[in-house]
Design an enzyme around this catalytic site. Structure first.
Site, mmCIF file in Angstrom:
data_model
loop_
_atom_site.group_PDB
_atom_site.id
_atom_site.type_symbol
_atom_site.label_atom_id
_atom_site.label_comp_id
_atom_site.label_asym_id
_atom_site.label_seq_id
_atom_site.Cartn_x
_atom_site.Cartn_y
_atom_site.Cartn_z
ATOM 1 N N ARG A 27 8.113 1.510 -7.591
ATOM 2 C CA ARG A 27 6.817 1.548 -7.202
ATOM 3 C C ARG A 27 6.312 1.441 -8.420
ATOM 4 O O ARG A 27 4.846 2.281 -8.391
ATOM 5 C CB ARG A 27 6.710 1.750 -5.852
ATOM 6 C CG ARG A 27 5.514 0.707 -5.038
ATOM 7 C CD ARG A 27 5.176 1.512 -3.817
ATOM 8 N NE ARG A 27 6.561 1.597 -2.911
ATOM 9 C CZ ARG A 27 6.870 3.164 -1.929
ATOM 10 N NH1 ARG A 27 6.098 3.651 -1.674
ATOM 11 N NH2 ARG A 27 7.832 2.771 -1.525
ATOM 12 N N ARG A 65 -0.095 1.456 -5.321
ATOM 13 C CA ARG A 65 -1.588 1.684 -5.023
ATOM 14 C C ARG A 65 -2.297 2.463 -5.549
ATOM 15 O O ARG A 65 -3.174 3.290 -5.024
ATOM 16 C CB ARG A 65 -1.699 1.724 -3.619
ATOM 17 C CG ARG A 65 -1.700 0.282 -2.831
ATOM 18 C CD ARG A 65 -1.738 0.154 -1.489
ATOM 19 N NE ARG A 65 -0.659 0.356 -0.656
ATOM 20 C CZ ARG A 65 -0.178 1.213 0.480
ATOM 21 N NH1 ARG A 65 -1.372 0.919 1.600
ATOM 22 N NH2 ARG A 65 0.204 1.868 1.152
ATOM 23 N N ARG A 121 -6.077 -5.970 -6.882
ATOM 24 C CA ARG A 121 -5.463 -6.646 -5.358
ATOM 25 C C ARG A 121 -6.498 -6.628 -4.866
ATOM 26 O O ARG A 121 -6.339 -7.843 -3.921
ATOM 27 C CB ARG A 121 -4.640 -5.204 -4.785
ATOM 28 C CG ARG A 121 -3.937 -5.290 -4.060
ATOM 29 C CD ARG A 121 -3.314 -4.568 -2.771
ATOM 30 N NE ARG A 121 -3.490 -4.630 -1.299
ATOM 31 C CZ ARG A 121 -2.350 -3.767 -0.434
ATOM 32 N NH1 ARG A 121 -1.181 -3.565 -1.662
ATOM 33 N NH2 ARG A 121 -2.281 -4.458 0.672
ATOM 34 N N ASP A 161 8.112 -8.528 -3.397
ATOM 35 C CA ASP A 161 8.488 -7.828 -2.517
ATOM 36 C C ASP A 161 10.168 -7.863 -2.261
ATOM 37 O O ASP A 161 10.610 -8.904 -3.179
ATOM 38 C CB ASP A 161 7.208 -8.137 -1.399
ATOM 39 C CG ASP A 161 7.515 -7.361 0.643
ATOM 40 O OD1 ASP A 161 7.194 -6.052 -0.077
ATOM 41 O OD2 ASP A 161 7.808 -7.634 0.622
ATOM 42 N N TYR A 187 14.549 -6.323 8.817
ATOM 43 C CA TYR A 187 12.977 -7.291 9.271
ATOM 44 C C TYR A 187 12.856 -7.927 9.407
ATOM 45 O O TYR A 187 12.410 -8.785 10.553
ATOM 46 C CB TYR A 187 12.201 -6.650 7.567
ATOM 47 C CG TYR A 187 12.278 -5.608 6.811
ATOM 48 C CD1 TYR A 187 10.914 -5.229 7.134
ATOM 49 C CD2 TYR A 187 13.066 -5.270 5.253
ATOM 50 C CE1 TYR A 187 10.369 -3.306 6.997
ATOM 51 C CE2 TYR A 187 12.165 -3.774 5.637
ATOM 52 C CZ TYR A 187 11.515 -3.517 5.865
ATOM 53 O OH TYR A 187 10.807 -2.084 4.984
#
Length: 355
Positions: free
Chosen positions: A25, A29, A38, A75, A152
């Site tokens: 990652r 962020r 973003r 993703d 998911y």
């Protein structure tokens, strides 16, 4: 020609001058420049689906840090989204699907998407990133594992107890196997398409495999991971394309994971690196495994913990330094500079890698 192929050589356990490093990652962020991009994109999904913006954020950490690999910005849920499940991201709740797969007719209707059509934006991103890297470092492509994707797909999003997918596992294992068979073929095609587009290594993230019992892990996760490993393109552009598998919480099953057919096994922070090397390091390279929370310590603490992991691995090649899971959004970017510099400096000084 690659200017820095240390990462690829370490995955193949070839001699290297130092221990290479990348961060799970790493485009995320914690970086203010990522947050700015973003915001400009308007949403996370729009960011993922724009090759231009995905290229921009993939390169951002490389502009800050002397990392030894780039990883495609995307993703893990792009594959089930391409299957028509309707991926969206709820603010503060993470990824969700509009149409989770639970009924038998939904499972039977599931089909493998064509990555060159349904996931064209990802492949275009791979090609664009490779061009932008200009041979500076290798590019990693990736996918979620079949079981993690199924979690998911069946739960409809994240879960605290995985009751829907585990209920299916114990009540109708045939339906879960059907989901896993379709997603396995989808992952193989997807990763091979990424390799064809320019990915120089690939990684499979089995984020939720560690939630299973040992028996269920073998049947519902590891078996399909092995099928993927056997189906991956092994050579491209005249060299080996290494593969990495990472099961979070999989320390109990390292020997089985090492036999799955991948070149490297990722480790979380719950296992000693030296123990892992003794158990499986003669078969595969190892990736990891610093606790991401170490980055909230002092610079001296970061250097000490880096030295500990390098010392536990010991001399010789076959180690790619990484965190034991993804870097958190609250990490100070300057702490990552300390980490990167420490890995490169200490691995050269300690002689843990060989030239």
């Amino acid at each position: 020609m690659l200017k820095n192929d240390t990462f690829l050589r370490a995955l193949l356990r070839e001699p290297v001058p130092y221990t290479p490093l990348w961060i799970m990652r790493q485009a995320g962020r914690y970086l203010p420049e990522y947050n700015a991009t973003r915001a400009r994109a308007g949403s996370f999904l729009k960011l993922c689906k724009s090759p231009d913006l995905a290229t921009e954020v993939t390169l951002q950490p490389l502009a800050r840090y002397a990392l030894d690999a780039a990883i495609l910005f995307s993703d893990i849920l792009t594959v089930p989204d391409a299957m028509g499940l309707g991926l969206y991201f709820a603010e503060g709740e993470g990824p969700k699907f509009e149409r989770p797969i639970r009924d038998e007719w939904e499972v039977r209707n599931l089909s493998v998407p064509d990555p060159t059509v349904n996931l064209r934006y990802v492949l275009d991103g791979v090609s664009q990133i490779r061009k932008a890297l200009a041979g500076s470092v290798p590019l990693i492509g990736f996918s979620g594992s079949p079981f993690t994707l199924a979690c998911y797909m069946v739960e409809g999003g994240g879960s605290e107890d995985f009751r829907h997918i585990k209920g299916m596992l114990y009540r109708r294992p045939d339906l879960l196997h059907r989901i896993l068979e379709v997603t396995t073929e989808a992952v193989i095609q997807y990763l091979n398409a990424q390799i064809e587009a320019g990915a120089q290594a690939v990684m499979v993230f089995d984020t939720w495999g560690g939630t299973l019992t040992p028996k269920a892990y073998q049947e519902f996760s590891l078996h399909y991971l092995s099928v993927i490993a056997a189906g991956l393109t092994k050579q491209a552009e005249g060299r080996r394309v290494p593969s990495i598998v990472f099961t979070k919480g999989g320390g109990l099953w390292l020997e089985s994971i090492a036999d799955a057919g991948y070149d490297a096994v990722g480790l979380d922070w719950t296992i000693d690196m030296g123990e892992a090397r003794r158990r499986i390091g003669h078969k595969v390279a190892l990736q990891g495994n610093l606790d991401p929370m170490v980055l909230f310590g002092t610079p001296e603490c970061i250097r000490s913990e880096v030295g500990r992991v390098l010392t536990e691995f010991g001399p010789g090649s076959g180690h790619v330094f990484n965190l034991g899971h993804g870097i958190t959004r609250f990490t100070d970017p300057d702490q990552v500079t300390v980490l990167v510099d420490a890995v490169h400096e200490l691995s050269r000084r300690q002689g843990v890698a060989i030239a």
